[in-house]
Motif scaffolding. Structure first.
Motif, PDB file in Angstrom:
ATOM      1  N   ASP A   6       0.831  -1.214   0.000  1.00 29.21           N
ATOM      2  CA  ASP A   6       0.000   0.000   0.000  1.00 29.21           C
ATOM      3  C   ASP A   6       0.860   1.257   0.000  1.00 29.21           C
ATOM      4  OD1 ASP A   6      -2.267  -1.566   0.006  1.00 29.21           O
ATOM      5  OD2 ASP A   6      -2.710  -1.276   2.138  1.00 29.21           O
ATOM      6  N   ARG A   7       1.884   1.264   0.835  1.00 35.21           N
ATOM      7  CA  ARG A   7       2.775   2.427   0.894  1.00 35.21           C
ATOM      8  C   ARG A   7       3.512   2.607  -0.435  1.00 35.21           C
ATOM      9  NH1 ARG A   7       5.871   3.068   6.657  1.00 35.21           N
ATOM     10  NH2 ARG A   7       4.066   2.907   8.030  1.00 35.21           N
ATOM     11  N   ALA A   8       3.943   1.506  -1.029  1.00 39.62           N
ATOM     12  CA  ALA A   8       4.646   1.571  -2.312  1.00 39.62           C
ATOM     13  C   ALA A   8       3.723   2.144  -3.393  1.00 39.62           C
ATOM     14  CB  ALA A   8       5.146   0.181  -2.716  1.00 39.62           C
ATOM     15  N   LEU A   9       2.480   1.698  -3.394  1.00 43.68           N
ATOM     16  CA  LEU A   9       1.510   2.184  -4.381  1.00 43.68           C
ATOM     17  C   LEU A   9       1.269   3.677  -4.199  1.00 43.68           C
ATOM     18  CD1 LEU A   9      -0.422   1.488  -6.678  1.00 43.68           C
ATOM     19  CD2 LEU A   9      -2.149   0.962  -4.960  1.00 43.68           C
ATOM     20  N   LYS A  10       1.142   4.102  -2.944  1.00 40.43           N
ATOM     21  CA  LYS A  10       0.912   5.529  -2.676  1.00 40.43           C
ATOM     22  C   LYS A  10       2.104   6.371  -3.106  1.00 40.43           C
ATOM     23  CE  LYS A  10      -2.340   4.950   1.104  1.00 40.43           C
ATOM     24  NZ  LYS A  10      -2.541   4.948   2.546  1.00 40.43           N
ATOM     25  N   SER A  11       3.313   5.872  -2.878  1.00 42.45           N
ATOM     26  CA  SER A  11       4.493   6.688  -3.185  1.00 42.45           C
ATOM     27  C   SER A  11       4.903   6.629  -4.655  1.00 42.45           C
ATOM     28  CB  SER A  11       5.669   6.284  -2.294  1.00 42.45           C
ATOM     29  OG  SER A  11       6.156   5.012  -2.659  1.00 42.45           O
ATOM     30  N   GLU A  12       4.743   5.481  -5.299  1.00 41.02           N
ATOM     31  CA  GLU A  12       5.253   5.310  -6.660  1.00 41.02           C
ATOM     32  C   GLU A  12       4.205   4.872  -7.670  1.00 41.02           C
ATOM     33  OE1 GLU A  12       8.302   6.036  -7.904  1.00 41.02           O
ATOM     34  OE2 GLU A  12       8.834   6.830  -5.938  1.00 41.02           O
ATOM     35  N   GLY A  13       2.973   4.744  -7.253  1.00 40.57           N
ATOM     36  CA  GLY A  13       1.919   4.260  -8.145  1.00 40.57           C
ATOM     37  C   GLY A  13       1.764   5.082  -9.406  1.00 40.57           C
ATOM     38  N   ALA A  14       1.846   6.401  -9.277  1.00 43.42           N
ATOM     39  CA  ALA A  14       1.673   7.270 -10.447  1.00 43.42           C
ATOM     40  C   ALA A  14       2.826   7.084 -11.435  1.00 43.42           C
ATOM     41  CB  ALA A  14       1.578   8.728 -10.007  1.00 43.42           C
ATOM     42  N   ARG A  15       4.041   6.938 -10.926  1.00 42.99           N
ATOM     43  CA  ARG A  15       5.189   6.745 -11.819  1.00 42.99           C
ATOM     44  C   ARG A  15       5.121   5.382 -12.514  1.00 42.99           C
ATOM     45  NH1 ARG A  15      10.724   8.438  -9.096  1.00 42.99           N
ATOM     46  NH2 ARG A  15      11.349   7.286 -10.923  1.00 42.99           N
ATOM     47  N   ILE A  16       4.694   4.365 -11.780  1.00 41.80           N
ATOM     48  CA  ILE A  16       4.573   3.033 -12.367  1.00 41.80           C
ATOM     49  C   ILE A  16       3.499   3.040 -13.453  1.00 41.80           C
ATOM     50  CG2 ILE A  16       3.917   0.629 -11.899  1.00 41.80           C
ATOM     51  CD1 ILE A  16       5.250   1.073  -9.074  1.00 41.80           C
ATOM     52  N   ALA A  17       2.364   3.656 -13.146  1.00 45.28           N
ATOM     53  CA  ALA A  17       1.290   3.760 -14.147  1.00 45.28           C
ATOM     54  C   ALA A  17       1.757   4.575 -15.350  1.00 45.28           C
ATOM     55  CB  ALA A  17       0.048   4.391 -13.524  1.00 45.28           C
ATOM     56  N   GLY A  18       2.501   5.649 -15.097  1.00 47.01           N
ATOM     57  CA  GLY A  18       3.027   6.473 -16.187  1.00 47.01           C
ATOM     58  C   GLY A  18       3.944   5.681 -17.097  1.00 47.01           C
ATOM     59  N   LEU A  19       4.768   4.818 -16.490  1.00 44.37           N
ATOM     60  CA  LEU A  19       5.659   3.972 -17.288  1.00 44.37           C
ATOM     61  C   LEU A  19       4.845   2.974 -18.113  1.00 44.37           C
ATOM     62  CD1 LEU A  19       8.478   3.076 -18.158  1.00 44.37           C
ATOM     63  CD2 LEU A  19       8.568   1.633 -16.100  1.00 44.37           C
ATOM     64  N   GLN A  20       3.810   2.401 -17.521  1.00 42.68           N
ATOM     65  CA  GLN A  20       2.969   1.460 -18.274  1.00 42.68           C
ATOM     66  C   GLN A  20       2.317   2.150 -19.470  1.00 42.68           C
ATOM     67  OE1 GLN A  20       0.655   0.200 -14.823  1.00 42.68           O
ATOM     68  NE2 GLN A  20       1.542  -1.854 -14.966  1.00 42.68           N
ATOM     69  N   ILE A  21       1.829   3.350 -19.250  1.00 44.97           N
ATOM     70  CA  ILE A  21       1.196   4.117 -20.333  1.00 44.97           C
ATOM     71  C   ILE A  21       2.222   4.440 -21.419  1.00 44.97           C
ATOM     72  CG2 ILE A  21       0.154   6.359 -20.890  1.00 44.97           C
ATOM     73  CD1 ILE A  21      -1.192   6.171 -18.047  1.00 44.97           C
ATOM     74  N   LEU A  22       3.419   4.829 -20.991  1.00 50.06           N
ATOM     75  CA  LEU A  22       4.486   5.148 -21.938  1.00 50.06           C
ATOM     76  C   LEU A  22       4.845   3.929 -22.796  1.00 50.06           C
ATOM     77  CD1 LEU A  22       6.700   7.031 -23.054  1.00 50.06           C
ATOM     78  CD2 LEU A  22       8.137   6.278 -21.142  1.00 50.06           C
ATOM     79  N   ILE A  23       4.960   2.777 -22.167  1.00 56.39           N
ATOM     80  CA  ILE A  23       5.296   1.551 -22.906  1.00 56.39           C
ATOM     81  C   ILE A  23       4.224   1.253 -23.957  1.00 56.39           C
ATOM     82  CG2 ILE A  23       5.556  -0.963 -22.695  1.00 56.39           C
ATOM     83  CD1 ILE A  23       6.882  -0.351 -19.897  1.00 56.39           C
ATOM     84  N   GLU A  24       2.956   1.371 -23.561  1.00 58.73           N
ATOM     85  CA  GLU A  24       1.867   1.126 -24.527  1.00 58.73           C
ATOM     86  C   GLU A  24       1.898   2.138 -25.666  1.00 58.73           C
ATOM     87  OE1 GLU A  24      -0.045  -1.579 -24.664  1.00 58.73           O
ATOM     88  OE2 GLU A  24       1.190  -2.224 -22.971  1.00 58.73           O
ATOM     89  N   LYS A  25       2.174   3.385 -25.339  1.00 63.23           N
ATOM     90  CA  LYS A  25       2.242   4.446 -26.352  1.00 63.23           C
ATOM     91  C   LYS A  25       3.366   4.157 -27.347  1.00 63.23           C
ATOM     92  CE  LYS A  25       3.416   9.347 -26.113  1.00 63.23           C
ATOM     93  NZ  LYS A  25       3.507  10.484 -25.194  1.00 63.23           N
ATOM     94  N   ILE A  26       4.514   3.726 -26.846  1.00 60.96           N
ATOM     95  CA  ILE A  26       5.658   3.413 -27.718  1.00 60.96           C
ATOM     96  C   ILE A  26       5.353   2.189 -28.573  1.00 60.96           C
ATOM     97  CG2 ILE A  26       8.026   2.525 -27.666  1.00 60.96           C
ATOM     98  CD1 ILE A  26       8.577   4.549 -25.413  1.00 60.96           C
ATOM     99  N   LYS A  27       4.752   1.161 -27.972  1.00 64.17           N
ATOM    100  CA  LYS A  27       4.419  -0.051 -28.735  1.00 64.17           C
ATOM    101  C   LYS A  27       3.417   0.253 -29.845  1.00 64.17           C
ATOM    102  CE  LYS A  27       5.272  -3.659 -25.309  1.00 64.17           C
ATOM    103  NZ  LYS A  27       4.634  -4.686 -24.462  1.00 64.17           N
ATOM    104  N   LYS A  28       2.479   1.149 -29.542  1.00 62.91           N
ATOM    105  CA  LYS A  28       1.458   1.510 -30.523  1.00 62.91           C
ATOM    106  C   LYS A  28       2.091   2.203 -31.735  1.00 62.91           C
ATOM    107  CE  LYS A  28      -2.868   4.062 -30.828  1.00 62.91           C
ATOM    108  NZ  LYS A  28      -3.773   4.978 -30.126  1.00 62.91           N
ATOM    109  N   GLY A  29       3.120   3.011 -31.469  1.00 62.77           N
ATOM    110  CA  GLY A  29       3.835   3.672 -32.563  1.00 62.77           C
ATOM    111  C   GLY A  29       3.074   4.842 -33.143  1.00 62.77           C
ATOM    112  N   GLY A  30       3.554   5.316 -34.295  1.00 62.14           N
ATOM    113  CA  GLY A  30       2.885   6.402 -35.003  1.00 62.14           C
ATOM    114  C   GLY A  30       3.136   7.786 -34.423  1.00 62.14           C
ATOM    115  N   LEU A  31       4.165   7.939 -33.585  1.00 56.00           N
ATOM    116  CA  LEU A  31       4.449   9.246 -32.999  1.00 56.00           C
ATOM    117  C   LEU A  31       5.186  10.132 -33.994  1.00 56.00           C
ATOM    118  CD1 LEU A  31       5.738   8.221 -29.430  1.00 56.00           C
ATOM    119  CD2 LEU A  31       3.439   8.923 -30.069  1.00 56.00           C
TER     120      LEU A  31
END
Length: 194
Positions: A31-56
């Motif tokens: 829970d503490r890890a999610l509160k402190s780093e959850g946004a960064r982890i989610a941001g990385l997941q979104i970034l990975i999907e964006k890169i995989k999707k391509g077309g930038l």
């Protein structure tokens, strides 16, 4: 229908009450890890999907690289080009996410460990007489041996918590260190070397 649902909810609730202290500590660290780093982890997941999707566009690629280096570069290492970032995240995206999760959990467990050691120091310095007695059937037991026994029990509980949290920290830190080595991550650096 409804009775079965009620029984299932009661069973689930009852099971949460029966969690071991180690499981409770693991959940607290998560829970503490999610509160402190959850946004960064989610941001990385979104970034990975964006890169995989391509077309930038080139401008989007430049902005993506800048955002990554600003938000994650000190933790995961900075990249000199979008192409290098793209290749790394496509090849090892899930491992980078796992690394961030383990690192966050280790950091959270370390914080919990510091808190437990502070409790222990406080308890050790506290006079035994401040660990008051107890009542059984309206009879209050409050003497010197009860105080010492209560203090000893409190210290044993704290020591048990320290051992449990220390084990959790060692496991999460070990997993993070393994991924750090595997991914050749050099956190804390500001140089662009990948």
């Amino acid at each position: 229908g409804v009775a079965a649902l009620g029984t299932a909810i009661y069973a689930a609730f009852k099971n949460t009450e029966q969690l071991t202290e180690e499981q409770k500590r693991y959940n607290e660290a998560s829970d503490r890890a999610l509160k402190s780093e959850g946004a960064r982890i989610a941001g990385l997941q979104i970034l990975i999907e964006k890169i995989k999707k391509g077309g930038l566009t080139q401008a989007e690629k430049t902005k993506t690289l800048e955002d990554y280096n600003t938000n994650l570069g000190d933790t995961l290492g900075k990249y000199a080009t979008y192409q290098k970032l793209e290749a790394a995240l496509i090849a090892n995206g899930p491992k980078y996410i796992q690394y961030l999760q383990n690192k966050a959990k280790a950091d959270a467990a370390y914080g919990m460990l510091v808190e437990e050691y502070q409790k222990k120091l406080t308890a050790e310095r506290t006079k035994a007489s401040e660990f008051t007695g107890f009542s059984i059937l309206g009879i209050f037991f409050d003497d010197e041996s009860t105080h010492k026994e209560n203090k000893d029990k409190a210290l044993q509980r704290i020591d048990s918590d320290i051992n449990s949290i220390s084990s959790l920290y060692d496991k999460a830190k070990g997993e993070a260190d393994k991924l750090q080595n595997e991914l050749n991550i050099t956190p804390g650096g500001t140089k662009i070397d990948k």
